[in-house]
Write a protein that holds these residues in place. Structure first.
Motif, PDB file in Angstrom:
ATOM      1  N   LYS A  63      29.495   3.668  62.314  1.00 41.99           N
ATOM      2  CA  LYS A  63      29.370   3.403  60.872  1.00 41.99           C
ATOM      3  C   LYS A  63      29.368   1.903  60.586  1.00 41.99           C
ATOM      4  CE  LYS A  63      31.698   4.243  56.479  1.00 41.99           C
ATOM      5  NZ  LYS A  63      32.856   4.855  55.815  1.00 41.99           N
ATOM      6  N   GLU A  64      30.290   1.170  61.202  1.00 44.97           N
ATOM      7  CA  GLU A  64      30.357  -0.275  60.966  1.00 44.97           C
ATOM      8  C   GLU A  64      29.137  -0.995  61.528  1.00 44.97           C
ATOM      9  OE1 GLU A  64      32.413  -1.766  58.947  1.00 44.97           O
ATOM     10  OE2 GLU A  64      33.564   0.082  58.630  1.00 44.97           O
ATOM     11  N   MET A  65      28.636  -0.546  62.664  1.00 43.14           N
ATOM     12  CA  MET A  65      27.448  -1.172  63.249  1.00 43.14           C
ATOM     13  C   MET A  65      26.207  -0.945  62.385  1.00 43.14           C
ATOM     14  SD  MET A  65      27.951  -2.940  66.039  1.00 43.14           S
ATOM     15  CE  MET A  65      26.312  -3.022  66.771  1.00 43.14           C
ATOM     16  N   HIS A  66      26.142   0.159  61.689  1.00 38.35           N
ATOM     17  CA  HIS A  66      24.978   0.464  60.864  1.00 38.35           C
ATOM     18  C   HIS A  66      25.022  -0.194  59.474  1.00 38.35           C
ATOM     19  CE1 HIS A  66      24.059   3.533  63.913  1.00 38.35           C
ATOM     20  NE2 HIS A  66      22.821   3.360  63.490  1.00 38.35           N
ATOM     21  N   LYS A  67      26.135  -0.776  59.101  1.00 37.69           N
ATOM     22  CA  LYS A  67      26.214  -1.461  57.807  1.00 37.69           C
ATOM     23  C   LYS A  67      25.366  -2.726  57.844  1.00 37.69           C
ATOM     24  CE  LYS A  67      30.691   0.206  56.226  1.00 37.69           C
ATOM     25  NZ  LYS A  67      32.086  -0.168  55.894  1.00 37.69           N
ATOM     26  N   ASP A  68      24.978  -3.188  56.654  1.00 37.35           N
ATOM     27  CA  ASP A  68      24.124  -4.370  56.532  1.00 37.35           C
ATOM     28  C   ASP A  68      24.951  -5.652  56.670  1.00 37.35           C
ATOM     29  OD1 ASP A  68      21.860  -5.901  56.174  1.00 37.35           O
ATOM     30  OD2 ASP A  68      21.965  -5.815  53.982  1.00 37.35           O
ATOM     31  N   VAL A  69      25.562  -5.818  57.826  1.00 46.67           N
ATOM     32  CA  VAL A  69      26.295  -7.030  58.191  1.00 46.67           C
ATOM     33  C   VAL A  69      25.643  -7.517  59.475  1.00 46.67           C
ATOM     34  CG1 VAL A  69      28.531  -7.967  58.902  1.00 46.67           C
ATOM     35  CG2 VAL A  69      28.428  -6.170  57.156  1.00 46.67           C
ATOM     36  N   GLN A  70      25.154  -8.738  59.470  1.00 49.05           N
ATOM     37  CA  GLN A  70      24.346  -9.199  60.600  1.00 49.05           C
ATOM     38  C   GLN A  70      25.139  -9.962  61.660  1.00 49.05           C
ATOM     39  OE1 GLN A  70      21.421  -7.913  60.899  1.00 49.05           O
ATOM     40  NE2 GLN A  70      21.584  -7.015  58.874  1.00 49.05           N
ATOM     41  N   LEU A  71      26.216 -10.635  61.277  1.00 47.98           N
ATOM     42  CA  LEU A  71      27.003 -11.427  62.217  1.00 47.98           C
ATOM     43  C   LEU A  71      27.923 -10.502  63.014  1.00 47.98           C
ATOM     44  CD1 LEU A  71      27.605 -14.348  63.104  1.00 47.98           C
ATOM     45  CD2 LEU A  71      29.400 -14.386  61.369  1.00 47.98           C
ATOM     46  N   LEU A  72      27.749 -10.472  64.325  1.00 51.49           N
ATOM     47  CA  LEU A  72      28.497  -9.536  65.159  1.00 51.49           C
ATOM     48  C   LEU A  72      30.003  -9.774  65.108  1.00 51.49           C
ATOM     49  CD1 LEU A  72      26.187  -9.229  68.288  1.00 51.49           C
ATOM     50  CD2 LEU A  72      26.345  -7.724  66.297  1.00 51.49           C
ATOM     51  N   GLU A  73      30.428 -11.019  64.937  1.00 46.90           N
ATOM     52  CA  GLU A  73      31.854 -11.306  64.814  1.00 46.90           C
ATOM     53  C   GLU A  73      32.444 -10.604  63.589  1.00 46.90           C
ATOM     54  OE1 GLU A  73      29.461 -13.410  65.521  1.00 46.90           O
ATOM     55  OE2 GLU A  73      30.117 -14.856  67.051  1.00 46.90           O
ATOM     56  N   GLN A  74      31.679 -10.588  62.498  1.00 46.62           N
ATOM     57  CA  GLN A  74      32.146  -9.913  61.289  1.00 46.62           C
ATOM     58  C   GLN A  74      32.145  -8.400  61.471  1.00 46.62           C
ATOM     59  OE1 GLN A  74      33.382 -11.440  58.358  1.00 46.62           O
ATOM     60  NE2 GLN A  74      34.108  -9.341  58.160  1.00 46.62           N
ATOM     61  N   VAL A  75      31.145  -7.881  62.170  1.00 44.83           N
ATOM     62  CA  VAL A  75      31.099  -6.446  62.447  1.00 44.83           C
ATOM     63  C   VAL A  75      32.322  -6.041  63.270  1.00 44.83           C
ATOM     64  CG1 VAL A  75      29.821  -4.566  63.545  1.00 44.83           C
ATOM     65  CG2 VAL A  75      28.578  -6.358  62.317  1.00 44.83           C
ATOM     66  N   ALA A  76      32.653  -6.831  64.290  1.00 49.31           N
ATOM     67  CA  ALA A  76      33.822  -6.534  65.125  1.00 49.31           C
ATOM     68  C   ALA A  76      35.107  -6.569  64.286  1.00 49.31           C
ATOM     69  CB  ALA A  76      33.917  -7.517  66.283  1.00 49.31           C
TER      70      ALA A  76
END
Length: 119
Positions: A63-76
């Protein structure tokens, strides 16, 4: 011995093909990602009926990976926040996001990785 137990669940190498990355060129085509996480807890403090669920952990990561957040640090970081919210009794967690075979100006790399953990 039982007073020093540490429990851990983990999801290893959840495979995703999605358009994600900081640069516009990374968002033009699907990239291959591998996402892993582990959550630690004190089994002695668990109440009856309380447990950590592998499938739910995988769902949170996806779910978090599919959100429209592009910076991987923020996704983590968002993954860690979701884990804390889902299992507030957890002692710690670690999330690893790997972009497999990234294309960087002709450089051949197996992967690049972001890793965040608490505590």
């Amino acid at each position: 011995m039982s007073e020093n137990l540490v429990g851990k669940i983990a999801v290893n190498a959840l495979q995703l093909h999605i358009k994600k990355g900081l640069y516009a060129s990374e968002r033009q085509i699907e990239n291959h990602f591998s996402v892993s996480a582990e959550v630690t807890y004190d089994p002695q403090s668990m109440q009856n009926g309380t447990y950590l669920d592998y499938e739910r952990l995988a769902e949170l990561l996806s779910k978090e990976m599919h959100k429209d957040v592009q910076l991987l640090e923020q996704v983590a970081q968002n993954c860690l926040l979701a884990i804390q919210s889902e299992w507030p009794f957890a002692n710690g967690a670690k999330v690893i996001i790997e972009k497999l075979n990234p294309a960087f100006n002709g450089l051949k790399l197996a992967s690049v990785k972001v890793e965040l953990a608490y505590p």
